[in-house]
Design a protein around this motif. Structure first.
Motif, PDB file in Angstrom:
ATOM      1  N   TYR A  17      94.249  38.193  26.164  1.00 44.93           N
ATOM      2  CA  TYR A  17      92.953  38.767  25.991  1.00 44.93           C
ATOM      3  C   TYR A  17      93.281  40.324  26.516  1.00 44.93           C
ATOM      4  O   TYR A  17      92.146  41.029  27.055  1.00 44.93           O
ATOM      5  CB  TYR A  17      91.859  38.429  26.814  1.00 44.93           C
ATOM      6  N   GLY A  18      94.527  40.971  26.417  1.00 46.39           N
ATOM      7  CA  GLY A  18      94.981  42.467  26.568  1.00 46.39           C
ATOM      8  C   GLY A  18      93.742  43.636  25.920  1.00 46.39           C
ATOM      9  O   GLY A  18      93.366  44.523  26.661  1.00 46.39           O
ATOM     10  N   ILE A  19      93.574  43.246  24.735  1.00 40.05           N
ATOM     11  CA  ILE A  19      92.747  44.195  24.034  1.00 40.05           C
ATOM     12  C   ILE A  19      91.485  44.236  24.463  1.00 40.05           C
ATOM     13  O   ILE A  19      90.650  45.357  24.830  1.00 40.05           O
ATOM     14  CB  ILE A  19      92.743  43.927  22.334  1.00 40.05           C
ATOM     15  N   ARG A  20      90.937  43.071  24.612  1.00 49.60           N
ATOM     16  CA  ARG A  20      89.469  43.079  25.258  1.00 49.60           C
ATOM     17  C   ARG A  20      89.534  43.620  26.703  1.00 49.60           C
ATOM     18  O   ARG A  20      88.489  44.266  26.963  1.00 49.60           O
ATOM     19  CB  ARG A  20      89.268  41.409  25.490  1.00 49.60           C
ATOM     20  N   ARG A  21      90.575  43.427  27.546  1.00 46.53           N
ATOM     21  CA  ARG A  21      90.575  43.887  28.905  1.00 46.53           C
ATOM     22  C   ARG A  21      90.406  45.489  28.739  1.00 46.53           C
ATOM     23  O   ARG A  21      89.827  46.070  29.611  1.00 46.53           O
ATOM     24  CB  ARG A  21      92.032  43.634  29.584  1.00 46.53           C
ATOM     25  N   VAL A  22      91.224  46.066  27.744  1.00 47.34           N
ATOM     26  CA  VAL A  22      91.092  47.391  27.622  1.00 47.34           C
ATOM     27  C   VAL A  22      89.917  47.971  27.242  1.00 47.34           C
ATOM     28  O   VAL A  22      89.489  49.022  27.660  1.00 47.34           O
ATOM     29  CB  VAL A  22      92.218  48.014  26.341  1.00 47.34           C
ATOM     30  N   GLY A  23      89.247  47.121  26.242  1.00 46.62           N
ATOM     31  CA  GLY A  23      87.738  47.588  25.877  1.00 46.62           C
ATOM     32  C   GLY A  23      86.838  47.784  27.259  1.00 46.62           C
ATOM     33  O   GLY A  23      86.149  48.603  27.319  1.00 46.62           O
ATOM     34  N   ASP A  24      86.860  46.527  28.034  1.00 46.02           N
ATOM     35  CA  ASP A  24      86.049  46.522  29.260  1.00 46.02           C
ATOM     36  C   ASP A  24      86.620  47.744  30.179  1.00 46.02           C
ATOM     37  O   ASP A  24      85.475  48.398  30.627  1.00 46.02           O
ATOM     38  CB  ASP A  24      86.671  45.191  29.898  1.00 46.02           C
ATOM     39  N   ILE A  25      87.669  48.023  30.341  1.00 50.53           N
ATOM     40  CA  ILE A  25      87.742  49.197  31.239  1.00 50.53           C
ATOM     41  C   ILE A  25      87.316  50.429  30.706  1.00 50.53           C
ATOM     42  O   ILE A  25      86.794  51.279  31.485  1.00 50.53           O
ATOM     43  CB  ILE A  25      89.569  49.302  31.429  1.00 50.53           C
ATOM     44  N   VAL A  26      87.562  50.819  29.343  1.00 52.03           N
ATOM     45  CA  VAL A  26      86.896  52.030  28.858  1.00 52.03           C
ATOM     46  C   VAL A  26      85.533  51.904  28.899  1.00 52.03           C
ATOM     47  O   VAL A  26      84.953  52.855  29.270  1.00 52.03           O
ATOM     48  CB  VAL A  26      87.336  51.944  27.299  1.00 52.03           C
ATOM     49  N   GLU A  27      84.843  50.733  28.556  1.00 49.96           N
ATOM     50  CA  GLU A  27      83.321  50.553  28.730  1.00 49.96           C
ATOM     51  C   GLU A  27      82.757  50.902  29.836  1.00 49.96           C
ATOM     52  O   GLU A  27      81.832  51.738  30.302  1.00 49.96           O
ATOM     53  CB  GLU A  27      82.838  49.279  28.132  1.00 49.96           C
ATOM     54  N   ARG A  28      83.587  50.128  31.238  1.00 52.34           N
ATOM     55  CA  ARG A  28      82.823  50.232  32.165  1.00 52.34           C
ATOM     56  C   ARG A  28      83.374  51.512  33.344  1.00 52.34           C
ATOM     57  O   ARG A  28      82.615  51.825  33.929  1.00 52.34           O
ATOM     58  CB  ARG A  28      83.546  49.074  33.304  1.00 52.34           C
ATOM     59  N   THR A  29      84.332  52.158  32.821  1.00 59.44           N
ATOM     60  CA  THR A  29      84.663  53.429  33.580  1.00 59.44           C
ATOM     61  C   THR A  29      84.013  54.707  32.796  1.00 59.44           C
ATOM     62  O   THR A  29      83.877  55.926  33.617  1.00 59.44           O
ATOM     63  CB  THR A  29      86.053  53.513  33.723  1.00 59.44           C
ATOM     64  N   ARG A  30      83.571  54.660  31.812  1.00 54.09           N
ATOM     65  CA  ARG A  30      83.100  55.910  31.024  1.00 54.09           C
ATOM     66  C   ARG A  30      81.552  55.952  31.067  1.00 54.09           C
ATOM     67  O   ARG A  30      80.683  55.162  30.843  1.00 54.09           O
ATOM     68  CB  ARG A  30      83.329  55.621  29.400  1.00 54.09           C
ATOM     69  N   LYS A  31      81.274  56.997  32.230  1.00 51.47           N
ATOM     70  CA  LYS A  31      79.737  57.335  32.444  1.00 51.47           C
ATOM     71  C   LYS A  31      79.330  58.288  31.343  1.00 51.47           C
ATOM     72  O   LYS A  31      79.966  59.000  30.468  1.00 51.47           O
ATOM     73  CB  LYS A  31      79.720  58.078  33.467  1.00 51.47           C
ATOM     74  N   VAL A  32      77.964  58.305  31.234  1.00 48.38           N
ATOM     75  CA  VAL A  32      77.317  59.054  30.198  1.00 48.38           C
ATOM     76  C   VAL A  32      77.857  60.455  30.302  1.00 48.38           C
ATOM     77  O   VAL A  32      78.023  61.016  31.380  1.00 48.38           O
ATOM     78  CB  VAL A  32      75.681  59.050  30.256  1.00 48.38           C
ATOM     79  N   GLY A  33      78.172  60.890  29.115  1.00 43.49           N
ATOM     80  CA  GLY A  33      78.712  62.468  29.213  1.00 43.49           C
ATOM     81  C   GLY A  33      80.002  62.584  29.328  1.00 43.49           C
ATOM     82  O   GLY A  33      80.691  63.689  28.875  1.00 43.49           O
ATOM     83  N   ASP A  34      80.760  61.550  29.677  1.00 43.36           N
ATOM     84  CA  ASP A  34      82.176  61.543  29.756  1.00 43.36           C
ATOM     85  C   ASP A  34      83.077  61.643  28.619  1.00 43.36           C
ATOM     86  O   ASP A  34      82.514  60.946  27.358  1.00 43.36           O
ATOM     87  CB  ASP A  34      82.816  60.307  30.479  1.00 43.36           C
ATOM     88  N   GLU A  35      84.082  62.579  28.724  1.00 46.39           N
ATOM     89  CA  GLU A  35      85.015  62.461  27.347  1.00 46.39           C
ATOM     90  C   GLU A  35      86.278  61.798  27.550  1.00 46.39           C
ATOM     91  O   GLU A  35      87.018  61.979  28.537  1.00 46.39           O
ATOM     92  CB  GLU A  35      85.153  63.686  26.887  1.00 46.39           C
ATOM     93  N   PHE A  36      86.419  60.654  27.035  1.00 49.96           N
ATOM     94  CA  PHE A  36      87.617  60.054  27.001  1.00 49.96           C
ATOM     95  C   PHE A  36      88.701  60.178  25.840  1.00 49.96           C
ATOM     96  O   PHE A  36      88.237  59.921  24.563  1.00 49.96           O
ATOM     97  CB  PHE A  36      87.390  58.515  27.012  1.00 49.96           C
ATOM     98  N   VAL A  37      90.039  60.155  26.055  1.00 48.88           N
ATOM     99  CA  VAL A  37      90.895  60.104  25.076  1.00 48.88           C
ATOM    100  C   VAL A  37      91.872  58.945  25.543  1.00 48.88           C
ATOM    101  O   VAL A  37      92.258  58.942  26.637  1.00 48.88           O
ATOM    102  CB  VAL A  37      91.751  61.517  24.950  1.00 48.88           C
ATOM    103  N   VAL A  38      91.879  57.999  24.532  1.00 52.26           N
ATOM    104  CA  VAL A  38      92.702  57.086  25.018  1.00 52.26           C
ATOM    105  C   VAL A  38      94.109  57.042  24.171  1.00 52.26           C
ATOM    106  O   VAL A  38      94.367  57.437  23.017  1.00 52.26           O
ATOM    107  CB  VAL A  38      92.005  55.411  24.332  1.00 52.26           C
ATOM    108  N   VAL A  39      95.197  56.898  25.012  1.00 48.45           N
ATOM    109  CA  VAL A  39      96.596  56.804  24.385  1.00 48.45           C
ATOM    110  C   VAL A  39      97.157  55.184  24.447  1.00 48.45           C
ATOM    111  O   VAL A  39      97.037  54.732  25.587  1.00 48.45           O
ATOM    112  CB  VAL A  39      97.625  57.643  25.063  1.00 48.45           C
TER     113      VAL A  39
END
Ligand code: ADP
Ligand code: ASP
Ligand code: MG
Length: 470
Positions: A17-39
């Motif tokens: 479930y690694g891909i799901r885990r990555v999705g969880d991390i991005v969703e939970r750590t990104r606050k409104v207005g944050d800008e994320f680039v994923v590598v």
């Protein structure tokens, strides 16, 4: 608003479930207005598999190529299956993966027909790992209601020279193209997912940055975009006091300076690209190493602060896959020109020397080179020195052990402590070097003694508090 570049390692992506885990991390750590680039890295050991396939394809039949393609299809399908994508989302990503596998099959067939593999085609083959993982992660992020698209490193703007296999980024061109490529996406509130490790030469060809290169992609993107932080998500709690496969339950190092972390990258602790921290150091960007399986833990923070830990040494690292080269003979004494000859012979054959030491008697010079270039180095030196009565010897079965930490600076008795610990195990030290930075003491042992040396140092030196008695 915080602008963060987050890199996800191959071990994490390919875990259950690694891909799901990555999705969880991005969703939970990104606050409104944050800008994320994923590598992202390639899934698991896909880069190793591709490298092997590129090398072996010269002698492969069509069936063997199809078998390799089928194995890769299985790995990617399994990751996709465990993502949180719905059926139609999965089908769409799968179409892209099939198209990539078709191109890869054609490339491998070309290699097998021509029976020839150029550095350029090797880079093309290995680029498929990250090219296939990025769209899966991007679709996972979209499935959680965030805008996202995937890009190759080249499309994201990472621009290099054409030294295939270990391409060197051209910083100005990279900064310009990364800003042009990614800023509009960030402004639209999207999360770009960039395939790490791969880049594009000025002439438009696919290049790679060298093994462990996706960490480098992350810091290059972050410095180009004036990001606030880089977060490297992996499968252990951070930088540990030693390799967890060698030492039982090593501790997590809470903080390291760029200089210390660079030494560690060079000495192979966490398979990070040796240059990955450069862009972060230049831009003063904090880098966090965190465990994707335990995101609540603080991990390791890398900044410019040089703290002295309670112990003298922060981490014990080991470099495997190296060889020891010794040049010996009385004619070396008092003949300064010889050392120059040795190094120019090696340089002309493009052999990189990792460590050097010369005995006080000047009767020999010892060097450490990558194991893969040991034979070439021996040949180059024999060619150059044979007429002068100098002996050249190569030993492929050695490893370098390094004790790293700013605590060593100005601390008396560290070397005695280190070599005392090694001697008490009856391990023979073949060569010693101390960098002028005093951030590390490194030495060479027989390969079979490397793990024992790491354990001895970890037990007796890492936990050593200056001034205390054991
Ligand atoms: P990723 O797949 O996240 O890129 P890497 O393979 O590059 O991960 O590196 C992580 C692995 O490095 C860990 O699983 C660990 O086994 C190994 N490792 C070796 N030495 C260290 C160390 N000192 N600290 C942390 N990890 C280490
Ligand atoms: N996939 C590449 C490698 O295995 C790059 C990386 O993972 O950082 O070296
Ligand atoms: Mg890695």
């Amino acid at each position: 608003m915080t602008r963060v570049v987050m890199k996800f390692g191959g071990s994490l992506l390919a875990s259950r479930y690694g891909i799901r885990r990555v999705g969880d991390i991005v969703e939970r750590t990104r606050k409104v207005g944050d800008e994320f680039v994923v590598v992202v890295s390639a899934l698991g050991d896909v880069t190793d598999v591709l490298l092997q396939a590129a090398n072996d394809a010269k002698g492969w039949s069509k069936d063997e190529i199809l078998e390799a393609i089928e194995d890769l299809r299985r790995v990617h399908l399994s990751a996709l299956e465990q993502s949180s994508l719905r059926k139609d989302g999965k089908a769409e990503v799968l179409r892209g993966i099939e198209a990539d596998l078709d191109k890869l099959r054609e490339t491998l067939l070309g290699i097998s027909i021509l029976k020839e593999l150029s550095p350029r085609s090797r880079d093309l083959v290995v680029s498929f790992g990250e090219r296939m993982s990025a769209p899966i992660v991007s679709a996972e992020i979209r499935s959680r209601g965030m805008g996202s698209s995937s890009l190759t490193g080249g499309e994201a703007g990472i621009t290099t020279d054409d030294a295939f296999g270990e391409a060197v980024p051209i910083h100005r061109a990279t900064t310009r193209s990364v800003r042009r490529g990614l800023t509009p996406m960030l402004e639209r509130g999207e999360v770009p997912v960039v395939a790490g490790f791969i880049a594009r030469s000025k002439g438009g060809e696919i290049t790679t940055l060298g093994r462990g290169g996706s960490d480098y992609t992350a810091t290059l993107l972050a410095s180009s975009l004036d990001a606030d932080e880089v977060w490297i998500w992996t499968d252990v709690d951070g930088i540990l006091t030693a390799d967890p496969r060698v030492v039982k339950s090593p501790a997590t190092v809470p903080q390291l300076s760029y200089a210390e972390a660079e030494e560690l990258a060079f000495f192979g602790a966490k398979n990070m690209h040796p240059l990955a921290l450069g862009p972060a150091r230049t831009a003063g960007l904090p880098v966090r190493i965190k465990n994707g399986f335990r995101p609540e833990l603080p991990g390791t923070l890398i900044t410019k602060e040089q703290t002295k830990s309670r112990g003298v040494v922060k981490v014990v690292a080991v470099v495997r896959n190296v060889g020891l080269l010794t040049v010996a003979g009385e004619t070396l004494q008092g003949r300064p020109g010889i050392a120059a000859k040795v190094f120019s012979a090696l340089a002309s054959d493009r052999v990189n020397v990792l460590m050097i030491s010369q005995s006080v008697s000047e009767a020999n010079i010892s060097m450490i080179v990558r194991r893969a270039s040991l034979k070439l180095a021996e040949k180059a030196l024999r060619r150059e020195l044979k007429s002068q009565g100098i002996l050249v010897e190569g030993d492929p079965e050695v490893s370098v052990v390094a004790a790293v930490g700013a605590g060593m600076r100005g601390e008396k008795g560290v070397a005695a402590k280190i070599f005392g610990a090694i001697a008490s195990r009856g391990i023979n030290v073949r060569m010693i070097a101390q960098g002028s930075s005093e951030l590390n003491v490194s030495f060479v042992v027989n390969e079979r003694d490397a793990d024992g040396a790491v354990r001895a140092l970890h037990n007796h030196v890492v936990n050593h508090v200056p001034g205390s008695r054991e």
